[in-house]
Design a protein around this motif. Structure first.
Motif, PDB file in Angstrom:
ATOM      1  N   THR A 122      -3.470 -13.073  13.623  1.00  0.00           N
ATOM      2  CA  THR A 122      -1.982 -12.990  12.603  1.00  0.00           C
ATOM      3  C   THR A 122      -2.661 -11.962  11.972  1.00  0.00           C
ATOM      4  N   VAL A 123      -1.581 -10.856  10.985  1.00  0.00           N
ATOM      5  CA  VAL A 123      -1.564 -10.576   9.524  1.00  0.00           C
ATOM      6  C   VAL A 123      -0.250 -10.692   8.846  1.00  0.00           C
ATOM      7  N   THR A 124      -0.247 -10.378   7.580  1.00  0.00           N
ATOM      8  CA  THR A 124       0.542 -10.210   6.865  1.00  0.00           C
ATOM      9  C   THR A 124       0.928  -8.843   6.485  1.00  0.00           C
ATOM     10  N   GLY A 125       2.262  -8.674   5.440  1.00  0.00           N
ATOM     11  CA  GLY A 125       3.026  -7.652   5.215  1.00  0.00           C
ATOM     12  C   GLY A 125       2.229  -6.747   3.996  1.00  0.00           C
ATOM     13  N   ASP A 126       0.910  -7.582   3.944  1.00  0.00           N
ATOM     14  CA  ASP A 126       0.060  -6.858   2.680  1.00  0.00           C
ATOM     15  C   ASP A 126      -0.855  -6.797   3.301  1.00  0.00           C
ATOM     16  N   THR A 127      -0.892  -7.109   4.306  1.00  0.00           N
ATOM     17  CA  THR A 127      -2.582  -6.744   4.926  1.00  0.00           C
ATOM     18  C   THR A 127      -2.599  -4.907   5.077  1.00  0.00           C
ATOM     19  N   PRO A 128      -4.009  -4.451   4.746  1.00  0.00           N
ATOM     20  CA  PRO A 128      -4.266  -3.314   4.950  1.00  0.00           C
ATOM     21  C   PRO A 128      -4.524  -2.561   6.029  1.00  0.00           C
ATOM     22  N   ILE A 129      -4.042  -1.514   5.812  1.00  0.00           N
ATOM     23  CA  ILE A 129      -4.320  -0.707   7.631  1.00  0.00           C
ATOM     24  C   ILE A 129      -5.995  -1.090   8.388  1.00  0.00           C
ATOM     25  N   ASN A 138      -5.775   9.839   6.670  1.00  0.00           N
ATOM     26  CA  ASN A 138      -7.018   9.447   5.230  1.00  0.00           C
ATOM     27  C   ASN A 138      -6.783   8.456   4.413  1.00  0.00           C
ATOM     28  N   ASN A 139      -5.376   7.703   4.429  1.00  0.00           N
ATOM     29  CA  ASN A 139      -5.137   6.760   3.757  1.00  0.00           C
ATOM     30  C   ASN A 139      -5.505   5.492   4.883  1.00  0.00           C
ATOM     31  N   LEU A 140      -5.907   4.349   5.077  1.00  0.00           N
ATOM     32  CA  LEU A 140      -6.361   3.652   6.215  1.00  0.00           C
ATOM     33  C   LEU A 140      -5.617   2.491   4.658  1.00  0.00           C
ATOM     34  N   ASP A 141      -5.814   2.467   3.491  1.00  0.00           N
ATOM     35  CA  ASP A 141      -5.362   1.515   2.504  1.00  0.00           C
ATOM     36  C   ASP A 141      -4.469   0.905   2.325  1.00  0.00           C
ATOM     37  N   VAL A 142      -3.333   1.819   2.968  1.00  0.00           N
ATOM     38  CA  VAL A 142      -1.964   1.626   2.785  1.00  0.00           C
ATOM     39  C   VAL A 142      -1.871   0.151   3.762  1.00  0.00           C
ATOM     40  N   THR A 143      -1.031  -1.246   3.631  1.00  0.00           N
ATOM     41  CA  THR A 143      -0.036  -2.426   3.675  1.00  0.00           C
ATOM     42  C   THR A 143       0.544  -1.743   5.355  1.00  0.00           C
ATOM     43  N   VAL A 144       0.654  -3.130   6.360  1.00  0.00           N
ATOM     44  CA  VAL A 144       1.425  -3.346   7.393  1.00  0.00           C
ATOM     45  C   VAL A 144       2.388  -3.110   6.934  1.00  0.00           C
ATOM     46  N   LYS A 145       3.375  -3.075   5.698  1.00  0.00           N
ATOM     47  CA  LYS A 145       4.800  -2.905   5.282  1.00  0.00           C
ATOM     48  C   LYS A 145       4.947  -1.860   5.748  1.00  0.00           C
ATOM     49  N   GLN A 146       3.938  -0.837   4.931  1.00  0.00           N
ATOM     50  CA  GLN A 146       4.351   0.551   4.236  1.00  0.00           C
ATOM     51  C   GLN A 146       4.008   1.264   5.877  1.00  0.00           C
ATOM     52  N   ALA A 147       3.363   0.744   6.972  1.00  0.00           N
ATOM     53  CA  ALA A 147       3.216   1.626   7.878  1.00  0.00           C
ATOM     54  C   ALA A 147       4.112   0.950   9.016  1.00  0.00           C
ATOM     55  N   LEU A 148       4.724   0.318   8.673  1.00  0.00           N
ATOM     56  CA  LEU A 148       5.865  -0.303   9.428  1.00  0.00           C
ATOM     57  C   LEU A 148       7.376   0.741   8.811  1.00  0.00           C
TER      58      LEU A 148
END
Length: 416
Positions: free
Chosen positions: A290-297, A341-351
């Motif tokens: 599992t991941v949380t919303g703050d997990t980096p992509i 090119n920026n995969l440090d964004v969070t899962v929450k941001q991506a979703l």
């Protein structure tokens, strides 16, 4: 391959050069003509795609040759102008034992429980092919970057690879390849991944003269097709007409289950359909990633690669409740957004860029007390590839996928 829905899209015949016998069930024809088989619609505005999927490399090394006389309406892209305990553990991870006929702990009524296996053996792969559809094929000399943009533009999850030099199909390009490239070459947001810009498919996939594509003949039974999918742990199986070498369609777990579900009301219902998940042990219930919303992509991608999972439930760290799901197919939105090119964004941001999965915005889920019949109906109607299994507190207990379901209801009751 997907159904054609607009006048300006390429259309090819659903059948091979030499017509094959098609099932004439009234219900099947109605399903085909109404577009029931549509998997996704093309989005001209490149909006984030909505459905998750599981991908796997369909290539293996062997010597085989396919001729490829392209049909006039095929699209060809070339390089010159894709919580319970250990007792609940029946999943596709145990399919090796299944293929060897290892018995399960659950006693089933032999005759009744073979009805779906018998049905699948009586229908051909060709019965699933829509009357009109299109197939996008990539030349192995095409750049990786252009290929993934083409997958996005066409709303596709995978595409067969054609080697012009050897004149044969040599593999599939899938979302898993995109994930592996990002996982391999990403360093930081300030360092551009030149490899994504420069790699061509041939070098990335390490395609050789002996590479070939796992495929199936349209006259083969759906049972055989499903068995190939499960035993090879793949999620895309191209249907290729052997005489002319034309690729006709891509067989998937989703297509198979939808086809079977269409006729379930006309078939005898096996006793296991009225049993609960807790009784049947269908799915994966151990070591759920599992991941949380703050997990980096980038960390989520690492889990996809290293843990070999296709979806990650997103949980609230305070309550443990599931709030979303980040799946492999969601990664393609990085290409849609041109943001890989920026995969440090969070899962929450991506979703946040993805449309809601359900009308009320909640995660599609199922409960341990629900019957397999109810769960299958929910999966088919929602057109998803998996459900998160939760307990009474909505805390993640496991995952049940299409492959888990089909392996249990079709392959597990061995039909001799």
């Amino acid at each position: 391959m997907r159904r054609n829905n607009t006048e300006n899209e390429s259309v090819q015949s659903g059948g091979p050069t030499n017509p094959l016998t098609r099932s004439r069930s009234e219900k099947l024809l109605k399903m085909m003509s109404s577009g029931t088989f549509d998997e996704s619609r093309k989005d001209d505005n490149f909006q984030p795609l909505t459905r998750s999927d599981e991908m796997a490399d369909l290539t293996e090394d062997a010597t085989v040759s396919y001729g490829f006389p392209f049909l006039p309406n095929q699209t060809f892209l070339s390089h010159n102008p894709e919580l319970l305990g250990n007792e609940m553990n029946y999943s596709t991870e145990k399919m090796d034992a299944l293929s060897l006929g290892v018995a399960s702990d659950i006693s089933l009524c032999e005759d009744d429980d073979k009805v779906y296996a018998k049905f699948m053996k009586e229908h051909e792969c060709y019965d699933l092919i829509p009357k009109s559809s299109k197939l996008v094929v990539f030349d192995t000399k095409l750049s990786v970057k252009k290929a993934f943009y083409a997958l996005v533009a066409n709303g596709l999850r995978a595409a067969p690879l054609w080697n012009t030099k050897s004149q044969q199909f040599v593999g599939m390009l899938t979302i898993t390849d995109f994930i592996n490239i990002l996982h391999t070459y990403y360093k930081s947001p300030t360092i551009k991944m030149q490899e994504v810009e420069e790699h061509i498919i041939e070098t990335w996939k390490n395609i050789t003269a002996h590479s070939r594509l796992i495929s199936i003949n349209p006259q083969a039974s759906l049972y055989e097709g499903l068995k190939i999918l499960i035993e090879n742990k793949i999620h895309r199986l191209p249907i290729i007409e052997r005489v002319e070498g034309n690729p006709l369609y891509i067989l998937t777990h989703k297509r198979i289950l939808k086809f079977l579900n269409l006729f379930m009301s006309e078939l005898d219902r096996p006793s296991f359909m009225e049993k609960s998940l807790e009784e049947l042990r269908v799915g994966t219930y151990d070591n759920i990633c599992t991941v949380t919303g703050d997990t980096p992509i980038i960390q989520a991608l690492r889990m996809f690669v290293e843990k070999r999972v296709s979806a990650l439930p997103v949980i609230d760290p305070m309550t443990g409740k599931v709030v979303d799901v980040y799946a492999k197919f969601d990664v393609i939105n990085l290409a849609v957004q041109r943001s890989y090119n920026n995969l440090d964004v969070t899962v929450k941001q991506a979703l946040s860029h993805r449309p809601l999965r359900s009308p009320d915005g909640t995660v599609l889920r199922c409960y341990l007390h629900e019957t397999l019949n109810v769960i299958i109906d929910r999966v088919v109607q929602a057109e998803v590839h998996r459900l998160v299994v939760v307990n009474s507190n909505d805390v993640v207990a496991g995952i049940i996928s299409l492959s888990d379901i089909l392996a249990f209801i079709v392959l597990r009751p061995q039909l001799t």
